[in-house]
Every structure is written in structure tokens, then in C-alpha cells.
Design a protein around this motif. Structure first.
Motif, PDB file in Angstrom:
ATOM      1  N   LYS A 106     -40.314-182.576   4.692  1.00 58.69           N
ATOM      2  CA  LYS A 106     -38.982-182.019   4.454  1.00 58.69           C
ATOM      3  C   LYS A 106     -37.892-183.040   4.808  1.00 58.69           C
ATOM      4  CE  LYS A 106     -39.991-177.071   4.922  1.00 58.69           C
ATOM      5  NZ  LYS A 106     -39.700-175.838   5.699  1.00 58.69           N
ATOM      6  N   ALA A 107     -38.163-183.845   5.840  1.00 57.08           N
ATOM      7  CA  ALA A 107     -37.204-184.879   6.255  1.00 57.08           C
ATOM      8  C   ALA A 107     -37.281-186.131   5.383  1.00 57.08           C
ATOM      9  CB  ALA A 107     -37.444-185.251   7.719  1.00 57.08           C
ATOM     10  N   LYS A 108     -38.254-186.163   4.475  1.00 57.53           N
ATOM     11  CA  LYS A 108     -38.421-187.269   3.526  1.00 57.53           C
ATOM     12  C   LYS A 108     -38.728-188.596   4.224  1.00 57.53           C
ATOM     13  CE  LYS A 108     -35.327-185.047   0.211  1.00 57.53           C
ATOM     14  NZ  LYS A 108     -34.127-185.162  -0.656  1.00 57.53           N
ATOM     15  N   THR A 109     -39.478-188.513   5.328  1.00 56.47           N
ATOM     16  CA  THR A 109     -39.863-189.726   6.047  1.00 56.47           C
ATOM     17  C   THR A 109     -41.253-190.214   5.662  1.00 56.47           C
ATOM     18  OG1 THR A 109     -40.684-188.401   7.909  1.00 56.47           O
ATOM     19  CG2 THR A 109     -38.399-189.160   8.027  1.00 56.47           C
ATOM     20  N   VAL A 110     -41.980-189.436   4.841  1.00 56.83           N
ATOM     21  CA  VAL A 110     -43.318-189.818   4.387  1.00 56.83           C
ATOM     22  C   VAL A 110     -43.437-189.505   2.898  1.00 56.83           C
ATOM     23  CG1 VAL A 110     -44.517-189.537   6.602  1.00 56.83           C
ATOM     24  CG2 VAL A 110     -44.202-187.552   5.109  1.00 56.83           C
ATOM     25  N   ALA A 111     -44.409-190.120   2.255  1.00 54.40           N
ATOM     26  CA  ALA A 111     -44.639-189.846   0.836  1.00 54.40           C
ATOM     27  C   ALA A 111     -45.282-188.479   0.642  1.00 54.40           C
ATOM     28  CB  ALA A 111     -45.513-190.932   0.221  1.00 54.40           C
ATOM     29  N   PHE A 112     -46.122-188.077   1.601  1.00 52.30           N
ATOM     30  CA  PHE A 112     -46.726-186.743   1.517  1.00 52.30           C
ATOM     31  C   PHE A 112     -46.876-186.143   2.905  1.00 52.30           C
ATOM     32  CE2 PHE A 112     -50.538-189.420   1.992  1.00 52.30           C
ATOM     33  CZ  PHE A 112     -51.258-188.728   2.956  1.00 52.30           C
ATOM     34  N   GLY A 113     -46.799-184.833   2.940  1.00 51.28           N
ATOM     35  CA  GLY A 113     -47.112-184.081   4.146  1.00 51.28           C
ATOM     36  C   GLY A 113     -48.428-183.356   3.939  1.00 51.28           C
ATOM     37  N   ALA A 114     -49.145-183.086   5.026  1.00 52.57           N
ATOM     38  CA  ALA A 114     -50.436-182.422   4.932  1.00 52.57           C
ATOM     39  C   ALA A 114     -50.437-181.168   5.798  1.00 52.57           C
ATOM     40  CB  ALA A 114     -51.549-183.371   5.393  1.00 52.57           C
ATOM     41  N   THR A 115     -50.935-180.074   5.221  1.00 53.28           N
ATOM     42  CA  THR A 115     -50.950-178.811   5.954  1.00 53.28           C
ATOM     43  C   THR A 115     -52.179-177.987   5.582  1.00 53.28           C
ATOM     44  OG1 THR A 115     -49.749-176.739   6.388  1.00 53.28           O
ATOM     45  CG2 THR A 115     -49.500-177.683   4.194  1.00 53.28           C
ATOM     46  N   ASP A 116     -52.705-177.281   6.565  1.00 55.26           N
ATOM     47  CA  ASP A 116     -53.791-176.328   6.313  1.00 55.26           C
ATOM     48  C   ASP A 116     -53.239-174.931   6.099  1.00 55.26           C
ATOM     49  OD1 ASP A 116     -55.531-178.450   6.904  1.00 55.26           O
ATOM     50  OD2 ASP A 116     -55.448-177.971   9.031  1.00 55.26           O
ATOM     51  N   ALA A 117     -51.985-174.716   6.474  1.00 53.30           N
ATOM     52  CA  ALA A 117     -51.310-173.435   6.252  1.00 53.30           C
ATOM     53  C   ALA A 117     -50.436-173.599   5.011  1.00 53.30           C
ATOM     54  CB  ALA A 117     -50.461-173.056   7.459  1.00 53.30           C
ATOM     55  N   PRO A 118     -50.883-173.132   3.864  1.00 51.26           N
ATOM     56  CA  PRO A 118     -50.119-173.369   2.638  1.00 51.26           C
ATOM     57  C   PRO A 118     -48.745-172.700   2.685  1.00 51.26           C
ATOM     58  CG  PRO A 118     -51.849-171.747   2.252  1.00 51.26           C
ATOM     59  CD  PRO A 118     -52.094-172.316   3.616  1.00 51.26           C
ATOM     60  N   LEU A 119     -47.754-173.395   2.167  1.00 50.88           N
ATOM     61  CA  LEU A 119     -46.420-172.820   2.086  1.00 50.88           C
ATOM     62  C   LEU A 119     -46.372-171.781   0.972  1.00 50.88           C
ATOM     63  CD1 LEU A 119     -44.048-175.906   2.531  1.00 50.88           C
ATOM     64  CD2 LEU A 119     -44.993-174.377   4.269  1.00 50.88           C
ATOM     65  N   LYS A 120     -45.517-170.792   1.131  1.00 58.08           N
ATOM     66  CA  LYS A 120     -45.358-169.756   0.115  1.00 58.08           C
ATOM     67  C   LYS A 120     -44.485-170.283  -1.018  1.00 58.08           C
ATOM     68  CE  LYS A 120     -45.959-165.948   3.377  1.00 58.08           C
ATOM     69  NZ  LYS A 120     -45.347-164.744   3.999  1.00 58.08           N
ATOM     70  N   GLY A 121     -44.570-169.596  -2.148  1.00 61.63           N
ATOM     71  CA  GLY A 121     -43.863-170.027  -3.333  1.00 61.63           C
ATOM     72  C   GLY A 121     -42.376-170.204  -3.132  1.00 61.63           C
ATOM     73  N   GLU A 122     -41.749-169.254  -2.409  1.00 60.89           N
ATOM     74  CA  GLU A 122     -40.304-169.351  -2.215  1.00 60.89           C
ATOM     75  C   GLU A 122     -39.922-170.555  -1.365  1.00 60.89           C
ATOM     76  OE1 GLU A 122     -41.737-165.829   0.463  1.00 60.89           O
ATOM     77  OE2 GLU A 122     -42.224-166.710  -1.489  1.00 60.89           O
ATOM     78  N   ASP A 123     -40.789-170.910  -0.420  1.00 59.37           N
ATOM     79  CA  ASP A 123     -40.515-172.088   0.411  1.00 59.37           C
ATOM     80  C   ASP A 123     -40.687-173.379  -0.384  1.00 59.37           C
ATOM     81  OD1 ASP A 123     -39.950-170.618   2.771  1.00 59.37           O
ATOM     82  OD2 ASP A 123     -42.091-170.353   3.121  1.00 59.37           O
ATOM     83  N   LEU A 124     -41.684-173.415  -1.249  1.00 60.54           N
ATOM     84  CA  LEU A 124     -41.879-174.586  -2.096  1.00 60.54           C
ATOM     85  C   LEU A 124     -40.665-174.786  -3.006  1.00 60.54           C
ATOM     86  CD1 LEU A 124     -45.611-174.001  -3.121  1.00 60.54           C
ATOM     87  CD2 LEU A 124     -44.773-175.731  -1.527  1.00 60.54           C
ATOM     88  N   THR A 125     -40.199-173.698  -3.582  1.00 59.09           N
ATOM     89  CA  THR A 125     -39.037-173.776  -4.472  1.00 59.09           C
ATOM     90  C   THR A 125     -37.788-174.217  -3.721  1.00 59.09           C
ATOM     91  OG1 THR A 125     -39.949-172.052  -5.909  1.00 59.09           O
ATOM     92  CG2 THR A 125     -37.587-172.463  -6.069  1.00 59.09           C
ATOM     93  N   LYS A 126     -37.567-173.617  -2.548  1.00 57.21           N
ATOM     94  CA  LYS A 126     -36.362-173.906  -1.758  1.00 57.21           C
ATOM     95  C   LYS A 126     -36.293-175.375  -1.380  1.00 57.21           C
ATOM     96  CE  LYS A 126     -36.358-172.306   2.461  1.00 57.21           C
ATOM     97  NZ  LYS A 126     -36.364-173.471   3.385  1.00 57.21           N
ATOM     98  N   ASP A 127     -37.429-175.960  -1.018  1.00 56.63           N
ATOM     99  CA  ASP A 127     -37.439-177.344  -0.552  1.00 56.63           C
ATOM    100  C   ASP A 127     -37.829-178.337  -1.637  1.00 56.63           C
ATOM    101  OD1 ASP A 127     -36.720-177.041   2.294  1.00 56.63           O
ATOM    102  OD2 ASP A 127     -38.562-175.863   2.397  1.00 56.63           O
TER     103      ASP A 127
END
Length: 341
Positions: free
Chosen positions: A65-86
Motif C-alpha cells: 500500500k505504501a508502494k515501497t515494494v513491487a509486490f506484497g505477500a499475504t496469506d489472508a486474502p484481501l476482500k474485493g472492496e479493499d482491492l478496489t479501494k487501493d
């Protein structure tokens, strides 16, 4: 314990244009062992390295979210609204299982049986001793001590915690109502460890302990583990076959960003705590060449990394899911609106 994987190639320039050097990413500790193996093989083949900070899913989400890396990794998938918002694109890379690692004198790996509700009661503090009647009733022939149970949990924001607590919420109504599923929860008892690495180390050091870790960590650290009763009433061994059985009937399209739960799936041989792990990239990255390099790395892993994953008891994605992911990458575009992959 914070681990930093740095497998980087020196940056080079041609005609004033920077060549791809190391790919930057951060987040989940769950897939750290396989990302390390993939990165090592990828660098040998391409000369391009990976700089991956194994800091937990919460940290990975914050950094992307801070745009300090090319990719972030998570085992807890973000919900659709959060993906859209960010403005993020989410996709799975590999699947694996979470196991209850144990340290009980005289109890070898796979000898102790537990049920999901029993594990929930242990972490709620209502089952306090290893020789509790609920445990001994399903463990005939196993000598269990009259000793206090020492639960170990993740102290950091953790996708592994989300997977574990999501499972407990599916099998224990009391857990669901009192604790719930999240990357961080209010633990009633126990001690914290940072990362899968920290929980593994604590279980190894603390007698009569139990902790939840990704199976590769239990295997690499030679930790004993308990079996957990699955939705069909069986006690399968945790391995790539039982993780694959859990994923066999998964509908990857039922949630935005492929964010499905594989916990407590039906199937005679299905391991009950199974999960995919995910990467996050910006749909309109400020540095598209960096995200392009990251997607090329994942594409290489999809094509060449299955056996490396199986060697560590992770489960590769089905071929059709890999194709669906590649199709989703068309949503990652450069400033002119052109797909970068």
C-alpha cells in the motif's frame, strides 16, 4: 525472528535504461521456504534475484500500500472492496497446510490426535492439561503427561493466524463468537512468537507446547506435530497429497482476487487447515518495469517451480488456475493503459 532473503543481481544499464536487478517483495512467512527455493533457481537461470522480506502478511500489505515494494505477500486474502479501494490485483502462487506443532516428551510426529474443537478449547484456555479427558479419549495408547499446555501464537499481524482462526471459526461456534477470524486476535492464553520462524523456535524450546505453523517449517525444524480430524472424520497425515485433496473441489472464482478459503473441506484425505498464499501488485504501478519483473518471476515459477514446491510439501496451483491468474494480469497496466505482461 525476522528473516531477510536477499538474492540480488547487480543492476546494469543499456543505452541509459536501467535493467531489471533484484525484485522487491515483502510479507507472509508462510511461503518463505518456497519463495527462497524459487528465487535461487530463478537467479541461476536469469541472473535476476529476489529481495524478499519475510515479515508477516500484515507487513506485506502495509508495504504494498505504501508502494515501497513491487509486490506484497499475504496469506489472508484481501476482500474485493479493499482491492478496489487501493487499486490492487491479487492472485495465488501456491498452496500449503498449517499444522499444530507440538513438543511433548515421548510423543512422536503423527501420534497425537486432536479435533478442531479441542484445539479451540486449548487456545481459549478451557483445556489446560495434556491429559485432559477430551484429549485422552481419542488417544488410546498414547501416554500424555499431567502437565500444563503451553500454547504458542503469532505475535505479529499474520496470514497464518488468519488461516488458523478461520479454521477454528468453522469448527467451533464458541470460538467464532468469542474470538473470530483475523490476522490478529485477542489470545486468552499462551506466548507469542514472531513469524512462522518465531513460533517454530518457541515450540522447539518450550516443553509441553503447541503452536500453529506452516508445514514446511515443522518439517525443516524437525518439529513433531499432531493430526487433526477432518470434515469426514478422518485423521490424514499432512503432506502435499492431503493439501491437494483439500483443494480438489475449490471454486477459485467464488471470491474477488481468488480469495477463497480451503479450510475444513470435505474429502476423506483432505487436510483440514489448508490455504493458498497470495501476492498483491498495483493495477497501475508507478514503476511498471518492477512489477513486470515480478510477474515474469511468478510466471517462471508457475512453469518451472512445481517440483520444487512439492519437494517442500507445498501444492502447485492447477494449470487452469494459473491460466486464470495470467488473464488477471492483463489488468496491470503502464501509464498509457497497456498491459505490462
Amino acid at each position: 525472528m525476522r528473516k531477510l532473503l536477499i538474492l540480488a543481481a547487480a543492476a546494469a544499464g543499456l543505452s541509459g535504461v536501467a535493467q531489471a536487478a533484484d525484485i522487491t517483495g515483502a510479507g507472509a512467512t508462510f511461503p518463505f521456504p518456497i519463495y527462497s527455493k524459487w528465487a535461487e533457481a530463478y537467479k541461476k537461470e536469469t541472473g535476476i534475484g529476489l529481495n524478499y522480506q519475510s515479515i508477516g502478511s500484515g507487513g506485506g500489505i502495509r508495504q504494498i500500500k505504501a508502494k515501497t515494494v513491487a509486490f506484497g505477500a499475504t496469506d489472508a486474502p484481501l476482500k474485493g472492496e479493499d482491492l478496489t479501494k487501493d487499486g490492487l490485483i491479487q492472485f495465488p502462487t501456491v498452496m500449503g497446510g498449517v499444522v499444530p506443532a507440538i513438543n511433548i516428551a515421548g510423543v512422536d510426529a503423527g501420534k497425537l490426535k486432536l479435533t478442531g474443537p479441542i484445539v479451540a478449547e486449548i487456545y481459549m484456555g478451557t483445556i489446560k492439561k495434556w491429559n485432559d479427558p477430551k484429549i485422552t479419549a481419542i488417544n488410546a495408547g498414547v501416554t500424555l503427561p499431567d502437565a500444563n499446555i503451553n500454547p504458542v501464537y503469532r505475535s505479529d499481524g499474520s496470514g497464518t493466524t488468519f488461516v488458523f482462526t478461520d479454521y477454528l471459526s468453522k469448527v467451533s461456534p464458541e470460538w467464532k463468537s468469542k474470538v473470530g477470524a483475523n490476522t490478529s486476535v485477542q489470545w486468552a492464553v499462551g506466548i507469542g512468537g514472531k513469524g512462522n520462524e518465531g513460533v517454530s523456535a518457541s515450540v522447539k524450546q518450550v516443553a509441553n507446547s503447541i503452536g500453529y505453523v506452516e508445514y514446511a517449517y515443522a518439517k525443516q525444524n524437525k518439529l513433531n506435530f499432531a493430526l487433526i480430524q477432518n470434515a469426514d472424520g478422518n485423521y490424514p497425515a499432512p503432506d502435499d497429497k492431503s493439501f491437494q485433496a483439500a483443494a480438489a473441489n475449490a471454486n477459485w472464482n467464488e471470491a474477488p482476487g481468488f480469495g477463497i478459503s480451503l479450510n475444513n473441506q470435505k474429502g476423506a484425505q483432505a487436510w483440514p487447515i489448508t490455504a493458498a498464499t497470495f501476492l498483491l501488485v498495483h493495477a497501475k504501478p508507478e514503476k511498471p518495469e518492477e512489477v513486470q519483473a515480478a510477474l515474469k518471476f511468478v510466471d517462471w515459477a508457475y512453469k518451472n517451480g512445481d517440483q520444487l514446491a512439492l519437494d517442500l510439501d507445498y501444492v502447485p496451483l492447477p494449470a487452469n488456475v494459473k491460466d486464470q491468474v495470467r488473464n488477471a494480469w492483463k489488468g496491470v497496466t503502464d501509464p498509457a493503459g497497456k498491459p505490462i505482461f
